[in-house]
Design a protein around this motif. Structure first.
Motif, PDB file in Angstrom:
ATOM      1  N   VAL A  46     110.806  28.317  35.936  1.00  0.00           N
ATOM      2  CA  VAL A  46     110.254  27.345  34.999  1.00  0.00           C
ATOM      3  C   VAL A  46     111.414  26.717  34.240  1.00  0.00           C
ATOM      4  CG1 VAL A  46     108.098  28.643  34.764  1.00  0.00           C
ATOM      5  CG2 VAL A  46     109.912  28.972  33.073  1.00  0.00           C
ATOM      6  N   ALA A  47     111.171  25.546  33.654  1.00  0.00           N
ATOM      7  CA  ALA A  47     112.240  24.854  32.936  1.00  0.00           C
ATOM      8  C   ALA A  47     111.656  23.897  31.915  1.00  0.00           C
ATOM      9  CB  ALA A  47     113.150  24.097  33.910  1.00  0.00           C
ATOM     10  N   PRO A  96     110.595  30.796  26.915  1.00  0.00           N
ATOM     11  CA  PRO A  96     110.561  30.408  28.327  1.00  0.00           C
ATOM     12  C   PRO A  96     110.406  31.596  29.271  1.00  0.00           C
ATOM     13  CG  PRO A  96     112.180  29.102  27.165  1.00  0.00           C
ATOM     14  CD  PRO A  96     111.728  30.165  26.199  1.00  0.00           C
ATOM     15  N   GLY A  97     110.972  32.746  28.880  1.00  0.00           N
ATOM     16  CA  GLY A  97     110.823  33.935  29.711  1.00  0.00           C
ATOM     17  C   GLY A  97     109.384  34.382  29.862  1.00  0.00           C
ATOM     18  N   TYR A  98     108.622  34.227  28.789  1.00  0.00           N
ATOM     19  CA  TYR A  98     107.189  34.571  28.864  1.00  0.00           C
ATOM     20  C   TYR A  98     106.505  33.746  29.950  1.00  0.00           C
ATOM     21  CZ  TYR A  98     102.225  34.285  27.790  1.00  0.00           C
ATOM     22  OH  TYR A  98     100.858  34.273  27.903  1.00  0.00           O
ATOM     23  N   PHE A  99     106.794  32.460  29.991  1.00  0.00           N
ATOM     24  CA  PHE A  99     106.127  31.577  30.942  1.00  0.00           C
ATOM     25  C   PHE A  99     106.582  31.837  32.377  1.00  0.00           C
ATOM     26  CE2 PHE A  99     105.572  29.423  26.910  1.00  0.00           C
ATOM     27  CZ  PHE A  99     104.221  29.123  26.952  1.00  0.00           C
ATOM     28  N   ALA A 100     107.713  32.504  32.544  1.00  0.00           N
ATOM     29  CA  ALA A 100     108.173  32.867  33.888  1.00  0.00           C
ATOM     30  C   ALA A 100     107.560  34.169  34.373  1.00  0.00           C
ATOM     31  CB  ALA A 100     109.699  32.974  33.905  1.00  0.00           C
ATOM     32  N   CYS A 101     107.368  35.135  33.464  1.00  0.00           N
ATOM     33  CA  CYS A 101     106.972  36.467  33.928  1.00  0.00           C
ATOM     34  C   CYS A 101     105.627  36.957  33.431  1.00  0.00           C
ATOM     35  CB  CYS A 101     108.047  37.494  33.560  1.00  0.00           C
ATOM     36  SG  CYS A 101     108.152  37.897  31.793  1.00  0.00           S
ATOM     37  N   ALA A 129     113.978  29.612  33.107  1.00  0.00           N
ATOM     38  CA  ALA A 129     113.610  31.028  33.095  1.00  0.00           C
ATOM     39  C   ALA A 129     113.046  31.401  34.450  1.00  0.00           C
ATOM     40  CB  ALA A 129     112.591  31.313  31.996  1.00  0.00           C
ATOM     41  N   TRP A 130     113.208  32.664  34.819  1.00  0.00           N
ATOM     42  CA  TRP A 130     112.749  33.117  36.121  1.00  0.00           C
ATOM     43  C   TRP A 130     112.248  34.559  36.020  1.00  0.00           C
ATOM     44  CZ3 TRP A 130     117.525  32.240  34.349  1.00  0.00           C
ATOM     45  CH2 TRP A 130     118.494  33.259  34.418  1.00  0.00           C
ATOM     46  N   ASP A 131     111.335  34.882  36.920  1.00  0.00           N
ATOM     47  CA  ASP A 131     110.659  36.179  36.933  1.00  0.00           C
ATOM     48  C   ASP A 131     111.569  37.236  37.564  1.00  0.00           C
ATOM     49  OD1 ASP A 131     108.789  38.208  36.897  1.00  0.00           O
ATOM     50  OD2 ASP A 131     107.456  37.309  38.379  1.00  0.00           O
ATOM     51  N   LEU A 132     111.660  38.402  36.910  1.00  0.00           N
ATOM     52  CA  LEU A 132     112.432  39.524  37.443  1.00  0.00           C
ATOM     53  C   LEU A 132     111.538  40.720  37.772  1.00  0.00           C
ATOM     54  CD1 LEU A 132     115.609  39.450  35.154  1.00  0.00           C
ATOM     55  CD2 LEU A 132     115.429  38.673  37.522  1.00  0.00           C
ATOM     56  N   GLY A 133     110.226  40.495  37.785  1.00  0.00           N
ATOM     57  CA  GLY A 133     109.307  41.552  38.176  1.00  0.00           C
ATOM     58  C   GLY A 133     108.909  42.456  37.022  1.00  0.00           C
ATOM     59  N   ARG A 140     107.066  43.499  31.727  1.00  0.00           N
ATOM     60  CA  ARG A 140     107.448  42.332  32.516  1.00  0.00           C
ATOM     61  C   ARG A 140     108.898  41.992  32.183  1.00  0.00           C
ATOM     62  NH1 ARG A 140     103.221  43.885  33.827  1.00  0.00           N
ATOM     63  NH2 ARG A 140     101.209  42.802  33.974  1.00  0.00           N
ATOM     64  N   LYS A 141     109.684  41.657  33.202  1.00  0.00           N
ATOM     65  CA  LYS A 141     111.090  41.312  32.978  1.00  0.00           C
ATOM     66  C   LYS A 141     111.359  39.878  33.428  1.00  0.00           C
ATOM     67  CE  LYS A 141     114.329  44.267  33.841  1.00  0.00           C
ATOM     68  NZ  LYS A 141     115.236  45.187  34.564  1.00  0.00           N
ATOM     69  N   CYS A 142     112.305  39.248  32.760  1.00  0.00           N
ATOM     70  CA  CYS A 142     112.633  37.860  33.094  1.00  0.00           C
ATOM     71  C   CYS A 142     114.103  37.588  32.780  1.00  0.00           C
ATOM     72  CB  CYS A 142     111.760  36.903  32.284  1.00  0.00           C
ATOM     73  SG  CYS A 142     112.035  37.045  30.496  1.00  0.00           S
ATOM     74  N   GLY A 143     114.587  36.518  33.344  1.00  0.00           N
ATOM     75  CA  GLY A 143     115.888  35.979  32.977  1.00  0.00           C
ATOM     76  C   GLY A 143     115.694  34.611  32.363  1.00  0.00           C
ATOM     77  N   THR A 144     116.538  34.255  31.409  1.00  0.00           N
ATOM     78  CA  THR A 144     116.517  32.913  30.831  1.00  0.00           C
ATOM     79  C   THR A 144     117.946  32.416  30.695  1.00  0.00           C
ATOM     80  OG1 THR A 144     116.452  33.824  28.579  1.00  0.00           O
ATOM     81  CG2 THR A 144     114.359  33.178  29.550  1.00  0.00           C
TER      82      THR A 144
END
Length: 239
Positions: free
Chosen positions: A135-136, A164-169, A198-202, A208-212
């Motif tokens: 997401v961006a 943004p991390g929330y919206f990814a994961c 941001a992106w989902d890390l599972g 829930r984990k994410c990267g931003t």
């Protein structure tokens, strides 16, 4: 005690507590390098809090009650290349397969659609077409976010690395930020635009984990973070 702080209601996440990224950033600005900041309970608004130095880093507390902890850390996180062109699509909450059990807070300082810029950061994450799990959003910068040098202050960098991390994961689920580990790599002038991805890390169970990451308008990677979100009972965080 290093300082006494009050999280103004402007910087809310849920209706009755501080935005997680902003609150973590208030602690992290007292440390150098990579910082891991954790919240032990929702940071209260309009309440005097103390930032206190410890052997490991700093803590935020309300009297004897521990609110959060920040300490030096390591961060092993590969950041996706910023897509070029960056084509934004639909709302992650409405994406196929999302649970659609929870509507994000409209008044959140970072992502709330009821806020106006620059009172809120107005970082509204969208799906990135052609890049599953990413997401961006474009982030309009403003002098209101600047420190004495004219760069975006650390607490606002941390804020932008949060929602943004929330919206990814965890889009569509009731979740709160539990931990954010971030590294600020370059200054960001408080003018023009930046891009936040941001992106989902599972995840497993309630975690829930994410990267931003934040990119400056010239493509410079400004900051990156790994976030841990905890699924909660939506009744506990509603207005």
């Amino acid at each position: 005690m290093i300082e006494q702080v009050t999280i103004d209601a402007r910087y809310k996440g849920p209706p009755n507590s501080g935005n997680g990224g902003y609150s973590c950033g208030v602690m992290a600005r007292h440390l150098d390098g990579i910082v891991e900041a954790s919240l032990r309970l929702p940071p209260p608004l309009d309440t005097p809090l103390e930032i206190v130095a410890t052997d490991e880093g700093v803590v935020m507390q309300h009297g004897e009650t521990l609110v959060g902890i920040a300490k030096p850390a390591t961060l092993d996180l590969d950041v996706p290349v910023l897509p070029d062109p960056l084509v934004l699509g639909g709302d992650p909450v409405d994406a196929p397969g999302r649970p659609k059990k929870f509507t994000p807070f409209g008044t959140c300082f970072v992502c709330g659609h009821d806020r106006t810029h620059p009172d809120g950061l107005c970082i509204h994450s969208k799906l990135v077409e052609g890049h599953e799990g990413l997401v961006a959003s474009q982030w309009g910068l403003d002098g209101d976010y600047a420190d004495e040098s004219g760069n975006v202050a650390p607490e606002f960098i941390w804020s932008a690395l949060d929602c943004p991390g929330y919206f990814a994961c965890a889009a569509g689920e009731a979740a709160l930020l539990g931990r954010l580990t971030a590294e600020v790599l370059a200054p960001l002038k408080a003018e023009g635009e930046a891009t936040v991805i941001a992106w989902d890390l599972g995840g497993t169970g309630r975690k829930r984990k994410c990267g931003t990451a934040i990119y400056a308008s010239d493509g410079t990677l400004v900051a990156k973070a790994e976030g841990l979100w905890i699924i909660v009972d939506p009744e506990k965080i509603k207005a």
